[in-house]
Enzyme design. Structure first.
Site, PDB file in Angstrom:
ATOM      1  N   ASN A   1     -15.973  13.850   7.791  1.00 57.79           N
ATOM      2  CA  ASN A   1     -17.058  12.924   8.139  1.00 57.79           C
ATOM      3  C   ASN A   1     -16.498  11.714   8.869  1.00 57.79           C
ATOM      4  O   ASN A   1     -15.294  11.451   8.831  1.00 57.79           O
ATOM      5  CB  ASN A   1     -17.735  12.378   6.864  1.00 57.79           C
TER       6      ASN A   1
ATOM      7  N   GLY B   1     -14.813  12.013   4.599  1.00 56.97           N
ATOM      8  CA  GLY B   1     -15.077  13.412   4.229  1.00 56.97           C
ATOM      9  C   GLY B   1     -14.059  13.844   3.192  1.00 56.97           C
ATOM     10  O   GLY B   1     -12.862  13.582   3.342  1.00 56.97           O
ATOM     11  N   LYS B   2     -14.546  14.498   2.145  1.00 53.46           N
ATOM     12  CA  LYS B   2     -13.639  14.789   1.027  1.00 53.46           C
ATOM     13  C   LYS B   2     -12.500  15.726   1.423  1.00 53.46           C
ATOM     14  O   LYS B   2     -11.374  15.579   0.941  1.00 53.46           O
ATOM     15  CB  LYS B   2     -14.434  15.387  -0.142  1.00 53.46           C
ATOM     16  N   GLY B   3     -12.784  16.685   2.302  1.00 54.14           N
ATOM     17  CA  GLY B   3     -11.715  17.596   2.722  1.00 54.14           C
ATOM     18  C   GLY B   3     -10.686  16.872   3.575  1.00 54.14           C
ATOM     19  O   GLY B   3      -9.471  16.960   3.331  1.00 54.14           O
TER      20      GLY B   3
ATOM     21  N   ASN C   1     -10.103  13.651   3.843  1.00 49.78           N
ATOM     22  CA  ASN C   1      -9.381  12.622   3.073  1.00 49.78           C
ATOM     23  C   ASN C   1      -8.268  13.251   2.225  1.00 49.78           C
ATOM     24  O   ASN C   1      -7.135  12.756   2.190  1.00 49.78           O
ATOM     25  CB  ASN C   1     -10.337  11.875   2.138  1.00 49.78           C
TER      26      ASN C   1
ATOM     27  N   ALA D   1     -10.967   3.771 -13.361  1.00 50.13           N
ATOM     28  CA  ALA D   1      -9.872   2.887 -13.777  1.00 50.13           C
ATOM     29  C   ALA D   1      -9.206   3.338 -15.078  1.00 50.13           C
ATOM     30  O   ALA D   1      -8.101   2.887 -15.401  1.00 50.13           O
ATOM     31  CB  ALA D   1     -10.394   1.465 -13.928  1.00 50.13           C
TER      32      ALA D   1
ATOM     33  N   ASP E   1     -11.605  -1.139  -2.901  1.00 56.86           N
ATOM     34  CA  ASP E   1     -12.549  -0.101  -2.453  1.00 56.86           C
ATOM     35  C   ASP E   1     -12.116   1.225  -3.088  1.00 56.86           C
ATOM     36  O   ASP E   1     -11.030   1.720  -2.794  1.00 56.86           O
ATOM     37  CB  ASP E   1     -12.488  -0.013  -0.907  1.00 56.86           C
TER      38      ASP E   1
ATOM     39  N   GLY F   1     -10.829   9.747  -5.596  1.00 54.75           N
ATOM     40  CA  GLY F   1     -10.811  11.128  -6.083  1.00 54.75           C
ATOM     41  C   GLY F   1     -10.154  12.057  -5.067  1.00 54.75           C
ATOM     42  O   GLY F   1      -9.421  12.985  -5.436  1.00 54.75           O
ATOM     43  N   ASP F   2     -10.382  11.807  -3.792  1.00 56.75           N
ATOM     44  CA  ASP F   2      -9.788  12.652  -2.746  1.00 56.75           C
ATOM     45  C   ASP F   2      -8.267  12.466  -2.715  1.00 56.75           C
ATOM     46  O   ASP F   2      -7.517  13.424  -2.537  1.00 56.75           O
ATOM     47  CB  ASP F   2     -10.370  12.310  -1.372  1.00 56.75           C
TER      48      ASP F   2
HETATM   49  P1  ATP Z   1     -14.757   9.529  -5.530  1.00 55.25           P
HETATM   50  O1  ATP Z   1     -15.398   8.167  -5.504  1.00 55.25           O
HETATM   51  O2  ATP Z   1     -13.615   9.640  -4.569  1.00 55.25           O
HETATM   52  O3  ATP Z   1     -15.725  10.668  -5.474  1.00 55.25           O
HETATM   53  P2  ATP Z   1     -14.200  10.323  -8.302  1.00 55.25           P
HETATM   54  O4  ATP Z   1     -15.402   9.889  -9.053  1.00 55.25           O
HETATM   55  O5  ATP Z   1     -13.957  11.766  -8.100  1.00 55.25           O
HETATM   56  O6  ATP Z   1     -14.034   9.551  -6.931  1.00 55.25           O
HETATM   57  P3  ATP Z   1     -12.595   8.473  -9.795  1.00 55.25           P
HETATM   58  O7  ATP Z   1     -12.517   8.886 -11.199  1.00 55.25           O
HETATM   59  O8  ATP Z   1     -13.447   7.304  -9.445  1.00 55.25           O
HETATM   60  O9  ATP Z   1     -12.884   9.762  -8.941  1.00 55.25           O
HETATM   61  O10 ATP Z   1     -11.134   8.102  -9.275  1.00 55.25           O
HETATM   62  C1  ATP Z   1     -10.104   9.062  -9.139  1.00 55.25           C
HETATM   63  C2  ATP Z   1      -8.800   8.484  -9.647  1.00 55.25           C
HETATM   64  O11 ATP Z   1      -8.498   7.305  -8.894  1.00 55.25           O
HETATM   65  C3  ATP Z   1      -8.840   8.020 -11.102  1.00 55.25           C
HETATM   66  O12 ATP Z   1      -8.592   9.097 -11.991  1.00 55.25           O
HETATM   67  C4  ATP Z   1      -7.746   6.968 -11.100  1.00 55.25           C
HETATM   68  O13 ATP Z   1      -6.482   7.586 -11.207  1.00 55.25           O
HETATM   69  C5  ATP Z   1      -7.886   6.328  -9.711  1.00 55.25           C
HETATM   70  N1  ATP Z   1      -8.739   5.136  -9.760  1.00 55.25           N
HETATM   71  C6  ATP Z   1     -10.054   5.063  -9.451  1.00 55.25           C
HETATM   72  N2  ATP Z   1     -10.523   3.811  -9.616  1.00 55.25           N
HETATM   73  C7  ATP Z   1      -9.472   3.070 -10.029  1.00 55.25           C
HETATM   74  C8  ATP Z   1      -9.301   1.680 -10.382  1.00 55.25           C
HETATM   75  N3  ATP Z   1     -10.320   0.802 -10.337  1.00 55.25           N
HETATM   76  N4  ATP Z   1      -8.065   1.275 -10.767  1.00 55.25           N
HETATM   77  C9  ATP Z   1      -7.019   2.152 -10.816  1.00 55.25           C
HETATM   78  N5  ATP Z   1      -7.119   3.457 -10.508  1.00 55.25           N
HETATM   79  C10 ATP Z   1      -8.320   3.920 -10.124  1.00 55.25           C
HETATM   80  O1  RIB Z   2     -14.944  10.828  -1.415  1.00 56.15           O
HETATM   81  C1  RIB Z   2     -15.197   9.878  -0.409  1.00 56.15           C
HETATM   82  C2  RIB Z   2     -15.852  10.546   0.751  1.00 56.15           C
HETATM   83  O2  RIB Z   2     -17.120  11.032   0.348  1.00 56.15           O
HETATM   84  C3  RIB Z   2     -16.138   9.600   1.906  1.00 56.15           C
HETATM   85  O3  RIB Z   2     -15.077   9.504   2.828  1.00 56.15           O
HETATM   86  C4  RIB Z   2     -17.428  10.140   2.495  1.00 56.15           C
HETATM   87  O4  RIB Z   2     -17.243  10.718   3.744  1.00 56.15           O
HETATM   88  C5  RIB Z   2     -17.969  11.135   1.471  1.00 56.15           C
HETATM   89  O5  RIB Z   2     -17.813  12.425   1.924  1.00 56.15           O
END
Ligand code: ATP
Ligand code: RIB
Length: 314
Positions: free
Chosen positions: A17, A45-47, A49, A231, A255, A260-261
């Protein structure tokens, strides 16, 4: 801890994306408009990233997905190639637009995202099946995320499963096709919300503690389940083994988009490098923690040396 074994090799299948990001004082409530000083455009984009995270962590990385045959698609591919990601498996689709994510980030680094999937939704299972299959020769790990056409997710997981290459499935978002793939994934990486949706899909008991639910999910899926907890870090549930929590190091989060990516990309790189699950998860958590300290999904993604240095700090 880890050595970076020469050329671990990863194939990533997922979305590409462009992200339009507004930093605002808070996330909008339904019907509310929030304003920020400007729009910042980032690769997303998740892939894509996760592919950048894996490449920065030292893996030879091939990405399979789709963009539109438009300016955004072309600049997306240029940007990824400059990161060392092999984009030979990314289709440029004449009749589709490149995917766009509309993102608001608040003062606490939390985000709200709406994605117009565009070309990601037009990926055909046939294209993905044959393209992934052709790239599995030296792959040590395949990472699949679900922000693409459901048939493409299934085709990717099936191709990897048939070849015996370890599969990490990031069910973000949980789409019904995920149920069809669960028996073929070695590792599943939901966040806490997605883990509950998956357990429900598998007919599990939603009433126990979260630890019990994650353990049951691992048993039912017969896979390692790594639940990302923001976190808090991650929880690792493996069939027949006690749950392990790997805490994230406290950092100043700017940010969290793409955290997660980053986690998934580095996990895939380390699985491909031959690390055991505990070592791979420790490095992926360190990388994800570092990633939230800069704006944009990829802004803070670290290289291998930075990951090891941060993970090794007491
Ligand atoms: P996404 O927003 O990319 O879809 P997600 O919900 O899959 O994310 P999160 O659990 O928010 O994933 O974050 C993935 C990892 O990033 C966490 O397991 C942690 O290791 C790290 N992380 C996320 N937020 C923080 C933070 N505020 N401080 C430190 N580490 C963090
Ligand atoms: O996981 C973050 C991603 O989700 C962003 O880069 C956005 O493109 C959405 O796909």
């Amino acid at each position: 801890m880890a050595e970076n074994r020469l050329e671990p090799s990863v194939v990533v299948i997922g979305a590409l994306n462009v992200d339009a990001v507004v930093r605002a004082p808070r996330l909008p409530a339904p019907g509310e408009t929030v304003v920020g000083p400007r729009v910042n455009w980032h690769g997303g984009g998740k892939g894509a990233n996760a592919a950048v995270a894996a490449a920065r962590a030292g893996a030879r990385t091939e990405l399979v997905g789709a963009v539109g045959a438009d300016d955004q698609g072309r600049s997306t591919l240029r940007e990824l190639a400059a990161e060392g990601v092999d984009v030979g498996g990314v289709a440029s689709l004449d009749d589709s637009a490149t995917g766009v994510a509309l993102i608001v980030v608040d003062l606490h680094a939390e985000n709200q995202i709406a994605v117009g999937l565009g070309a990601n939704a037009d990926l055909s299972p046939e294209y993905v099946g044959r393209t992934v299959e052709a790239r599995l020769g030296t792959a040590g790990c395949v990472l699949v995320s679900t922000e693409i056409a459901p048939g493409a997710v299934i085709a990717a997981v099936d191709a990897a499963f048939r070849s015996g290459v370890p599969v990490i499935l990031n069910p973000a978002p949980v789409i019904p096709a995920v149920a069809r793939c669960l028996g073929s994934a070695d590792v599943i990486t939901p966040n806490a919300f997605e883990a509950d949706v998956l357990l429900e899909l598998l007919g599990g008991d939603a009433s126990g503690s979260r630890e019990k639910r994650w353990a049951e999910l691992a048993e039912r899926a017969q896979a390692s389940v790594v639940v990302t907890l923001g976190a808090e870090g991650v929880a690792v549930a493996q069939p027949g083994e006690p749950l392990v929590v790997v805490p994230a190091r406290p950092v100043r989060a700017i940010d969290t988009t793409g955290a997660g990516d980053t986690f998934n990309g580095v996990l895939a790189a380390r699985v491909a490098a031959g690390d055991g699950m505990q070592d791979a998860v420790a490095l992926a958590v360190a990388a994800a923690s570092l990633s939230v300290m800069q704006p944009g999904a990829r802004g803070g993604m670290p290289d291998f040396e930075a990951i090891v240095a941060f993970a090794g700090r007491g």
